[in-house]
Design a protein around this motif. Structure first.
Motif, PDB file in Angstrom:
ATOM      1  N   ASP A   1      -9.386  -5.516   6.523  1.00 31.41           N
ATOM      2  CA  ASP A   1      -8.134  -6.166   6.138  1.00 31.41           C
ATOM      3  C   ASP A   1      -7.003  -5.167   6.345  1.00 31.41           C
ATOM      4  OD1 ASP A   1      -5.969  -7.340   4.972  1.00 31.41           O
ATOM      5  OD2 ASP A   1      -6.974  -7.885   3.098  1.00 31.41           O
ATOM      6  N   PRO A   2      -6.183  -5.334   7.391  1.00 30.65           N
ATOM      7  CA  PRO A   2      -5.144  -4.346   7.692  1.00 30.65           C
ATOM      8  C   PRO A   2      -3.997  -4.331   6.691  1.00 30.65           C
ATOM      9  CG  PRO A   2      -4.974  -6.207   9.175  1.00 30.65           C
ATOM     10  CD  PRO A   2      -6.232  -6.419   8.389  1.00 30.65           C
ATOM     11  N   GLY A   3      -3.977  -5.274   5.755  1.00 27.46           N
ATOM     12  CA  GLY A   3      -2.973  -5.256   4.698  1.00 27.46           C
ATOM     13  C   GLY A   3      -3.450  -4.557   3.449  1.00 27.46           C
ATOM     14  N   PHE A   4      -4.663  -4.028   3.483  1.00 34.33           N
ATOM     15  CA  PHE A   4      -5.261  -3.376   2.320  1.00 34.33           C
ATOM     16  C   PHE A   4      -5.425  -1.899   2.648  1.00 34.33           C
ATOM     17  CE2 PHE A   4      -8.951  -2.401  -0.486  1.00 34.33           C
ATOM     18  CZ  PHE A   4      -8.386  -2.764  -1.683  1.00 34.33           C
ATOM     19  N   PHE A   5      -4.442  -1.071   2.260  1.00 30.21           N
ATOM     20  CA  PHE A   5      -4.406   0.342   2.622  1.00 30.21           C
ATOM     21  C   PHE A   5      -4.455   0.510   4.138  1.00 30.21           C
ATOM     22  CE2 PHE A   5      -6.078   0.743  -1.741  1.00 30.21           C
ATOM     23  CZ  PHE A   5      -5.186   1.668  -2.246  1.00 30.21           C
ATOM     24  N   GLY A   6      -3.863  -0.417   4.879  1.00 32.53           N
ATOM     25  CA  GLY A   6      -3.961  -0.397   6.324  1.00 32.53           C
ATOM     26  C   GLY A   6      -2.618  -0.286   7.017  1.00 32.53           C
ATOM     27  N   ILE A   7      -2.629  -0.609   8.296  1.00 29.56           N
ATOM     28  CA  ILE A   7      -1.482  -0.364   9.159  1.00 29.56           C
ATOM     29  C   ILE A   7      -0.338  -1.344   8.934  1.00 29.56           C
ATOM     30  CG2 ILE A   7      -2.229  -1.808  11.098  1.00 29.56           C
ATOM     31  CD1 ILE A   7      -1.359   0.562  12.935  1.00 29.56           C
ATOM     32  N   VAL A   8      -0.580  -2.433   8.213  1.00 26.72           N
ATOM     33  CA  VAL A   8       0.480  -3.415   7.975  1.00 26.72           C
ATOM     34  C   VAL A   8       1.691  -2.767   7.293  1.00 26.72           C
ATOM     35  CG1 VAL A   8       1.104  -5.443   6.588  1.00 26.72           C
ATOM     36  CG2 VAL A   8      -0.940  -5.482   8.014  1.00 26.72           C
ATOM     37  N   ARG A   9       1.463  -1.846   6.370  1.00 27.67           N
ATOM     38  CA  ARG A   9       2.583  -1.199   5.672  1.00 27.67           C
ATOM     39  C   ARG A   9       3.493  -0.487   6.662  1.00 27.67           C
ATOM     40  NH1 ARG A   9       3.286   0.160   0.463  1.00 27.67           N
ATOM     41  NH2 ARG A   9       1.105  -0.314   0.011  1.00 27.67           N
ATOM     42  N   ALA A  10       2.906   0.290   7.572  1.00 32.39           N
ATOM     43  CA  ALA A  10       3.716   1.032   8.537  1.00 32.39           C
ATOM     44  C   ALA A  10       4.420   0.089   9.505  1.00 32.39           C
ATOM     45  CB  ALA A  10       2.839   2.021   9.304  1.00 32.39           C
ATOM     46  N   LEU A  11       3.728  -0.947   9.952  1.00 32.84           N
ATOM     47  CA  LEU A  11       4.337  -1.891  10.894  1.00 32.84           C
ATOM     48  C   LEU A  11       5.481  -2.666  10.242  1.00 32.84           C
ATOM     49  CD1 LEU A  11       1.099  -3.266  12.588  1.00 32.84           C
ATOM     50  CD2 LEU A  11       2.800  -1.763  13.642  1.00 32.84           C
ATOM     51  N   ALA A  12       5.266  -3.109   9.007  1.00 33.74           N
ATOM     52  CA  ALA A  12       6.313  -3.858   8.309  1.00 33.74           C
ATOM     53  C   ALA A  12       7.520  -2.968   8.046  1.00 33.74           C
ATOM     54  CB  ALA A  12       5.772  -4.435   7.005  1.00 33.74           C
ATOM     55  N   GLY A  13       7.272  -1.694   7.715  1.00 33.58           N
ATOM     56  CA  GLY A  13       8.369  -0.781   7.469  1.00 33.58           C
ATOM     57  C   GLY A  13       9.191  -0.506   8.715  1.00 33.58           C
ATOM     58  N   ARG A  14       8.551  -0.513   9.863  1.00 34.06           N
ATOM     59  CA  ARG A  14       9.247  -0.199  11.119  1.00 34.06           C
ATOM     60  C   ARG A  14       9.889  -1.442  11.742  1.00 34.06           C
ATOM     61  NH1 ARG A  14       8.221   4.167  14.740  1.00 34.06           N
ATOM     62  NH2 ARG A  14       9.588   3.975  16.565  1.00 34.06           N
ATOM     63  N   PHE A  15       9.170  -2.570  11.707  1.00 35.64           N
ATOM     64  CA  PHE A  15       9.620  -3.746  12.459  1.00 35.64           C
ATOM     65  C   PHE A  15       9.988  -4.943  11.586  1.00 35.64           C
ATOM     66  CE2 PHE A  15       6.501  -1.390  15.048  1.00 35.64           C
ATOM     67  CZ  PHE A  15       7.339  -0.958  16.065  1.00 35.64           C
ATOM     68  N   GLY A  16       9.644  -4.881  10.298  1.00 37.81           N
ATOM     69  CA  GLY A  16       9.907  -6.005   9.405  1.00 37.81           C
ATOM     70  C   GLY A  16       8.705  -6.920   9.301  1.00 37.81           C
ATOM     71  N   ALA A  17       8.433  -7.385   8.082  1.00 34.40           N
ATOM     72  CA  ALA A  17       7.262  -8.233   7.848  1.00 34.40           C
ATOM     73  C   ALA A  17       7.339  -9.548   8.611  1.00 34.40           C
ATOM     74  CB  ALA A  17       7.101  -8.497   6.347  1.00 34.40           C
TER      75      ALA A  17
END
Length: 411
Positions: free
Chosen positions: A72-88
């Motif tokens: 699950d990339p939203g669970f301690f995964g890369i989603v945080r970095a992607l959302a921070g850079r490009f927006g959720a």
């Protein structure tokens, strides 16, 4: 859109998820597991910044990007970095099954009452302290913070824990192994470890839950009657309430209770989620602390010895409570202040000790404050009337320094 695909634990990547992609980013094993046309550019995830820069170049030209991640990339995964850079709102996240869920499933255990902590790219001390304090923990490991390092730390303070090392979950090489902390410390586990579960099997099975994660107690500063103690030698609840507020115990913390006596402060800090070491010189006090911890369902590491002599053998604490008095008190406080990362709180009855303790705190670089606590409790009198019964006054001093950040704890 940036499509983020969680591959699950061994589940194949759906072909429609990568269809039309012009850039695919992922770990080497993820890229090798999916058949991609030669025309698609690939970026192997290593350092995150270059991968994010490559994604930005494609997104800026409105070209489709797919990111492959574990579980699950939203669970301690890369989603945080992607959302921070490009927006959720630019993300299309398709989660798989996390390694944590898979590992607990393999054991037939629920995990709504588990605490999950990431040691990947972080100081492992937070994960160690969470494992000491809680009966059911999942640790997401990383280089320098794997089963061996976790086991070595727990072998000193919680040797009875069971570690379940789950490797290569979902693959043909999947393997789960139960070991003691000492056994884990002596092994080279390689790079295939997916997650480590840390279980206190005397406490791991709890009641049916309606709230996931670590549950905080509904009350603190418990009445003295909630603890076994000798001749009223216990930190009174009024003093304990302010001491707890200044100590600020939380998951991931290590708290020392020096001169622990009945262990009331130690137990309350453990109930609030911190790992706790109680130092007590009296043998009957050691047994009393253990009994009080057991009665309240928490684990307190009890050290039988005299402060400050035994303090050098202990892991450095985030916060320290010092109770009692004696001529050694300033020296004990000075040693505690030298080791503490955040706070030292001192309770004492003798006015004569206050200046030296204050000097010990300020001399170690702490900002110092304090109060004299005097309280009167309601007490019954004959004739169905009430009087006020005064408790003994107590000086409470505390020294604080800039708090240390706690990353990686799932709240």
């Amino acid at each position: 859109m940036i499509t983020v695909v969680g591959t699950g634990t061994g589940a194949p990547v759906p072909l429609d998820a990568v269809a039309g992609a012009e850039l695919v980013v992922g770990g080497r094993r993820h890229l090798e597991a999916v058949r991609l046309p030669e025309s698609i550019e690939r970026v192997v995830l290593g350092p995150l910044a270059p991968a994010l820069d490559a994604i930005e170049a494609y997104v800026g030209k409105e070209r489709r990007v797919v990111v492959l991640a574990s579980g699950d990339p939203g669970f301690f995964g890369i989603v945080r970095a992607l959302a921070g850079r490009f927006g959720a709102d630019r993300l299309d996240v398709r989660p798989g099954v996390s390694s944590v869920a898979t590992a607990f499933a393999r054991l037939g255990l629920t995990w709504d009452d588990a605490v999950v902590v990431s040691a990947h790219g972080r100081d492992s001390r937070t994960a160690v302290n969470v494992c000491r304090a809680h009966p059911k923990v999942a640790v997401l490991t990383g280089p320098g913070a794997g089963p061996a390092e976790l086991g070595a730390a727990l072998a000193r303070t919680a040797p009875g824990r069971v570690l379940v090392v789950a490797s290569a979950l979902g693959s043909a090489e999947e393997h789960l192994e139960r070991v003691s902390p000492a056994e884990a410390a002596g092994r080279d586990w390689g790079t295939a470890v997916s997650v480590v579960l840390c279980l206190d099997e005397t406490r791991a099975l709890g009641p049916v839950r309606t709230l996931a994660g670590a549950v905080r107690p509904v009350e603190w500063a418990l009445d003295e009657g909630e603890f076994a103690h000798r001749d009223s030698m216990i930190t009174k609840f009024e003093v304990r309430a302010l001491a707890l507020a200044r100590l600020g115990p939380r998951p991931g913390d290590l708290v020392w209770d020096v001169g622990s006596g009945s262990g009331s402060v130690a137990v309350e800090c453990a109930r609030l989620g911190a790992a706790v070491t109680a130092v007590e010189k009296a043998a009957d006090g050691v047994e009393r602390i253990r009994a009080n911890a057991g009665a309240h369902g928490v684990d307190v590491h009890v050290v039988h010895g005299t402060a400050p002599d035994v303090l050098s053998e202990l892991d450095a604490p985030d916060a320290v409570f010092v109770g009692g008095g004696g001529r050694e008190l300033p020296g004990i406080v000075g040693e505690c202040a030298r080791r503490a990362r955040r706070t030292v709180v001192v309770a004492m009855a003798a006015l004569d000790r206050v200046p030296a303790v204050r000097t010990a705190l300020t001399g170690a670089g702490f900002d110092c404050d304090g109060v004299l606590l005097q309280s009167s409790r309601l007490a019954p009198l004959p004739g169905d009337v009430t009087r006020l019964a005064a408790t003994n006054p107590v000086f409470l001093l505390w020294g604080t320094r800039t708090p240390v950040s706690h990353e990686g704890v799932a709240q």
